[in-house]
Every structure is written in C-alpha cells, then in structure tokens.
Motif scaffolding. Structure first.
Motif, PDB file in Angstrom:
ATOM      1  N   ALA A  73      10.002   1.402   0.755  1.00 43.05           N
ATOM      2  CA  ALA A  73       8.796   2.097  -0.207  1.00 43.05           C
ATOM      3  C   ALA A  73       8.861   3.317   0.204  1.00 43.05           C
ATOM      4  N   ASP A  74       9.510   3.944   1.501  1.00 41.15           N
ATOM      5  CA  ASP A  74       9.211   5.583   1.897  1.00 41.15           C
ATOM      6  C   ASP A  74      10.276   5.579   2.292  1.00 41.15           C
ATOM      7  N   CYS A  75      11.705   5.714   1.499  1.00 37.73           N
ATOM      8  CA  CYS A  75      12.838   5.508   1.427  1.00 37.73           C
ATOM      9  C   CYS A  75      13.865   6.641  -0.001  1.00 37.73           C
ATOM     10  N   THR A 119      -0.893   0.397  -5.940  1.00 39.58           N
ATOM     11  CA  THR A 119       0.469  -0.048  -5.417  1.00 39.58           C
ATOM     12  C   THR A 119       1.398  -0.947  -6.887  1.00 39.58           C
ATOM     13  N   LEU A 120       0.918  -1.769  -7.412  1.00 37.31           N
ATOM     14  CA  LEU A 120       1.122  -2.575  -8.378  1.00 37.31           C
ATOM     15  C   LEU A 120       0.798  -2.601  -9.851  1.00 37.31           C
ATOM     16  N   GLU A 121      -0.030  -1.428 -10.276  1.00 40.52           N
ATOM     17  CA  GLU A 121      -0.035  -0.767 -11.069  1.00 40.52           C
ATOM     18  C   GLU A 121       1.329   0.777 -11.631  1.00 40.52           C
ATOM     19  N   VAL A 122       1.783   1.501 -10.354  1.00 40.55           N
ATOM     20  CA  VAL A 122       2.053   2.232 -10.344  1.00 40.55           C
ATOM     21  C   VAL A 122       3.323   1.094 -10.367  1.00 40.55           C
ATOM     22  N   ILE A 123       4.436   0.241 -10.175  1.00 38.57           N
ATOM     23  CA  ILE A 123       5.057  -0.875 -10.278  1.00 38.57           C
ATOM     24  C   ILE A 123       5.104  -1.157 -11.564  1.00 38.57           C
ATOM     25  N   GLU A 124       4.167  -1.439 -12.135  1.00 36.67           N
ATOM     26  CA  GLU A 124       4.191  -1.757 -13.838  1.00 36.67           C
ATOM     27  C   GLU A 124       4.547  -0.814 -14.551  1.00 36.67           C
ATOM     28  N   SER A 125       3.494   0.076 -14.086  1.00 37.38           N
ATOM     29  CA  SER A 125       3.834   1.402 -15.606  1.00 37.38           C
ATOM     30  C   SER A 125       5.584   1.605 -15.207  1.00 37.38           C
ATOM     31  N   PHE A 126       6.387   1.737 -14.202  1.00 34.08           N
ATOM     32  CA  PHE A 126       7.131   2.030 -14.009  1.00 34.08           C
ATOM     33  C   PHE A 126       7.887   0.852 -14.781  1.00 34.08           C
ATOM     34  N   ASN A 172       0.312  -1.154   0.284  1.00 35.43           N
ATOM     35  CA  ASN A 172       0.198   0.010   0.663  1.00 35.43           C
ATOM     36  C   ASN A 172       0.896   1.153  -0.109  1.00 35.43           C
ATOM     37  N   GLU A 173       2.015   1.654  -1.178  1.00 33.48           N
ATOM     38  CA  GLU A 173       2.836   2.554  -0.757  1.00 33.48           C
ATOM     39  C   GLU A 173       2.665   2.912  -2.654  1.00 33.48           C
ATOM     40  N   ALA A 174       1.707   3.073  -2.845  1.00 28.57           N
ATOM     41  CA  ALA A 174       0.844   3.754  -4.529  1.00 28.57           C
ATOM     42  C   ALA A 174       1.856   5.117  -4.454  1.00 28.57           C
ATOM     43  N   GLU A 175       1.767   5.481  -3.466  1.00 27.23           N
ATOM     44  CA  GLU A 175       1.800   7.365  -3.302  1.00 27.23           C
ATOM     45  C   GLU A 175       3.668   7.632  -3.574  1.00 27.23           C
ATOM     46  N   ASN A 176       4.227   6.539  -2.185  1.00 24.06           N
ATOM     47  CA  ASN A 176       5.399   6.819  -2.509  1.00 24.06           C
ATOM     48  C   ASN A 176       6.985   6.241  -3.559  1.00 24.06           C
ATOM     49  N   LEU A 177       5.622   5.257  -4.097  1.00 20.41           N
ATOM     50  CA  LEU A 177       7.002   4.504  -4.914  1.00 20.41           C
ATOM     51  C   LEU A 177       6.828   6.039  -6.235  1.00 20.41           C
ATOM     52  N   GLN A 178       5.536   6.035  -6.471  1.00 20.12           N
ATOM     53  CA  GLN A 178       5.601   7.720  -7.382  1.00 20.12           C
ATOM     54  C   GLN A 178       6.318   8.316  -6.706  1.00 20.12           C
ATOM     55  N   PRO A 198      12.121   7.524  -9.240  1.00 15.89           N
ATOM     56  CA  PRO A 198      12.935   8.082 -10.377  1.00 15.89           C
ATOM     57  C   PRO A 198      13.974   8.267  -9.068  1.00 15.89           C
ATOM     58  N   GLU A 199      14.023   8.452  -7.727  1.00 10.78           N
ATOM     59  CA  GLU A 199      15.150   8.687  -7.143  1.00 10.78           C
ATOM     60  C   GLU A 199      16.209   6.856  -6.922  1.00 10.78           C
ATOM     61  N   TRP A 200      15.443   6.365  -7.530  1.00 12.10           N
ATOM     62  CA  TRP A 200      16.322   4.581  -7.361  1.00 12.10           C
ATOM     63  C   TRP A 200      16.751   4.376  -8.841  1.00 12.10           C
ATOM     64  N   GLN A 201      15.806   5.272  -9.371  1.00  9.98           N
ATOM     65  CA  GLN A 201      17.034   4.516 -10.603  1.00  9.98           C
ATOM     66  C   GLN A 201      17.730   5.203 -10.998  1.00  9.98           C
ATOM     67  N   ALA A 202      18.189   6.917 -10.329  1.00  3.20           N
ATOM     68  CA  ALA A 202      18.744   7.600 -11.261  1.00  3.20           C
ATOM     69  C   ALA A 202      20.050   7.705 -10.421  1.00  3.20           C
ATOM     70  N   GLN A 203      20.256   6.614  -9.136  1.00  3.21           N
ATOM     71  CA  GLN A 203      21.648   6.009  -8.991  1.00  3.21           C
ATOM     72  C   GLN A 203      22.826   6.009  -9.629  1.00  3.21           C
TER      73      GLN A 203
END
Length: 364
Positions: A131-133, A81-88, A48-54, A58-63
């Motif tokens: 997921a909130d880090c 949450t699943l939809e957000v993950i799949e979209s990325f 249940n971390e859809a908002e935090n994942l959004q 991008p910060e994890w991707q930018a490492q």
C-alpha cells in the motif's frame, strides 16, 4: 602465517560470491517474453494505510494495461482505510474490496488477509505490491505481466525505496540493493530463493498448486520470500529488471522502526531450503570475517600482503556491485560503499542477536 592464509581464504570466498553476483550485474536486460496482454489481477493488502492509499490508488488506476482489476484488501485497519478503499471502488468498477476482520486463529496475519484477497481475484495472473508503493511508471503492470509465459509462472521485480537525506536512508537502500543483487543473481544461476512482496507476480495455478501459504501460515512474515522459496525453480522463474518495472516504497524514518522491520523479515530465513541457508550463511559469515580478520591482520602481519588482498576484494566488489547499482538506479550508493557494508554487517549481527532473545509477532 596461518592467520594470513585464513584471511586469504575469506577474501577468495568473498570474490567467488561477487563473481556469482555478476550473473545479474553483467546480464543483459531480458527481452519481453510475451507481447500478449491477458487480464491481470493487481492485489494490494493494506493495514492502517489510509493516507498512502489516497496517494497511490490513482497511480495504480493509471497503469497503461488494457484489462486488469485491483483487489484492495483492508486487513482489520484501525483507521479509515476501508472508507478510502470503498470511496475509490464506488467510482471505478475495476476495484474490488475485501474487508478482513481479525479472528483469533489468524490475529494480525497478513497471509490470512492475502488468502481472502486471492480468492476474490478472477484472473490467473496475479501481481502484488504494498500500500505504500509507487510504480516507477505507467508501464509497470505491463512490464511485470510481460514476463509471464506458459513456463514462467513466477516473476521477481525490484522493490526500491525512495531517496531521502540521511545515513539511515542510504543504509536502507544499500541493504535493499544487496538483497536484490543476491536474489536476482541466484535466480539467474538457476537457484532462485526469494522475492519481495513490494514487487512480485505469480499465477493462481502456482499458488493453489502449492496449497497457498499453508506450510507457513502461522508465521507472521514470509508471504513473499517463503512462498517463493517453496515454489521457485530455474524453469518457472523470470526477472523483471527494466527500470520502468520498479516500485518505490516509503523508507522507515527511524533506526528503531527499520530494525524492527528487518528483525521481522529475518525470522523467515531459518525456514528456507537448506542449500539456500548454507549459501546465505556462508556469504554473511565471510563478510563478517573479512572485516574482523582484515583489521587483525594489519596489526599482526606485515601490512603489504593484507593491503593487497583488501584492495583486490574491494576492486572486484566495486566493479560488480557498481554495475548492479547502475542497473537499479542506485549509483549514489557507490560513494562510501565500504562504509555502508560495514554498517550493514554490524546491523545484521545486531538483528541476529536480538532475534535469538525474542521474535517480533506480527506484520504491523
């Protein structure tokens, strides 16, 4: 007179612990163990971390790391949450999706979800966060991974909390600071006992060599500290304390939510190795006795000697914890340090009593 001797003994024990903590406070930041950049798997479990994942994907991707994959685990979330993950994942081939559905045997069990995510990882070196880090810098992944070597298979990092206004925020950060001071100091002394899942790394060899989380799979907490307690040794454990390797999490906003979180975390301590339980119990007991006996002594004994003992204890504490707070970017917590400690002692007693009555059952 006996009371004074007992109080002096408590102050002595307190100071011995602060001397132990100086193993971290006054230690130099360790040099980078390896300049190599072998492939790494970053593993994030989300419920249940859809908002935090959004916000944080991008910060994890930018490492700034040449070769890494991101394993995103949806742990039976009720939101999107699943939809957000799949979209990325559709836009970034480095992202692998693991969709976990609840089963009766492991209902709402984070360790079960993590186990499925670990099986998906293709790299030997694994870095974990929540997921909130938010990573402190684009060098976070590189800093954590650089502590690995042929011998060092476990890396302990600092998982801080974002600074906000209010007493609760300062107390949360003070408790986090003191916990970090302890597990970093014990590790430097050759007796590592825990780490935090917000910023932790270990190899798949270490994980599978320990049979994963099997010895405590039924417990709702402990995917981080219990695992570390089982596998960490003075030879296989490294620290990552460069500020660029920190992570920052969103702190709880209510006293009730934070107490519930700490109650859940506290359930794992009874499963630590005996030597760790004894050391931790003595520290918390001596802290409690310092406050109780200190107050009693001022009323029943000539105040000059108790004042000298209290002053000595606080002086040693300010020097050691002050240095640690500076290293971990928490210097603002030094203001009213005795007050935060008193609050924390009271909260720990409250959590201990609450957990004797009932125990929280799941991680979220």
């Amino acid at each position: 007179m006996v009371l004074l001797y007992v109080f002096a003994a408590v102050v002595f024990i307190n100071c011995c612990y602060f001397i132990l903590f100086s193993r971290f406070s006054f230690a130099t930041t360790p040099e980078v163990i390896s300049s190599e950049t072998p492939p790494v798997s970053l593993i994030i479990c989300a419920k249940n971390e859809a908002e935090n994942l959004q916000k944080y994907i991008p910060e994890w991707q930018a490492q700034e790391y040449p070769d890494f994959e991101i394993i995103l685990i949806n742990d039976a979330s009720a939101d999107n949450t699943l939809e957000v993950i799949e979209s990325f994942a559709e836009k970034d081939s480095r992202i692998k999706v693991v969709n976990v559905k609840n089963i009766e045997a492991f209902w709402a069990n984070k360790k079960y979800a993590l186990t499925l995510g670990l099986k998906r990882a293709v790299n030997t070196r694994l870095v974990f966060s929540d997921a909130d880090c938010s990573p402190a810098s684009k060098q976070w992944l590189k800093e954590m991974a650089s502590r690995f070597s042929e011998e060092k298979q476990l890396v302990l990092g600092y998982g801080a909390y974002q600074k906000r206004k209010g007493i609760l925020n300062r107390l949360i950060r003070f408790e986090t600071l003191m916990t970090a001071v302890q597990y970093f100091s014990y590790a430097n002394a050759g007796i590592p006992y825990m780490g935090v899942g917000r910023n932790l790394a270990y190899t798949s060899d270490l994980y599978y060599g320990n049979n994963g989380f099997m010895s405590h799979i039924k417990l709702s907490s402990g995917d981080d500290d219990l695992f570390v307690n089982e596998v960490a040794t003075k030879n296989n454990t490294a620290l990552s304390t460069n500020p660029s390797s920190f992570t920052y999490s969103i702190p709880k906003k209510t006293w009730k939510a934070w107490k519930l979180q700490k109650r859940r975390h506290a359930t794992t301590a009874s499963h630590y190795k005996l030597k760790h339980k004894l050391l931790l119990a003595l520290y918390y007991t001596s802290n409690l006795l310092f406050w109780v006996l200190g107050i009693v002594c001022f009323f029943l004994i000539d105040w000059k000697i108790p004042l000298a003992l209290v002053t000595l204890r606080f002086l040693v504490q300010f020097i050691v914890i002050g240095k640690a707070a500076s290293k971990l970017n928490e210097k603002d917590l030094l203001y009213f340090l005795p007050l935060w400690e008193l609050f924390l002692v009271w909260m720990q007693m409250s959590i201990f009593i609450s957990n004797k009555v009932s125990k929280p059952a799941q991680w979220k």
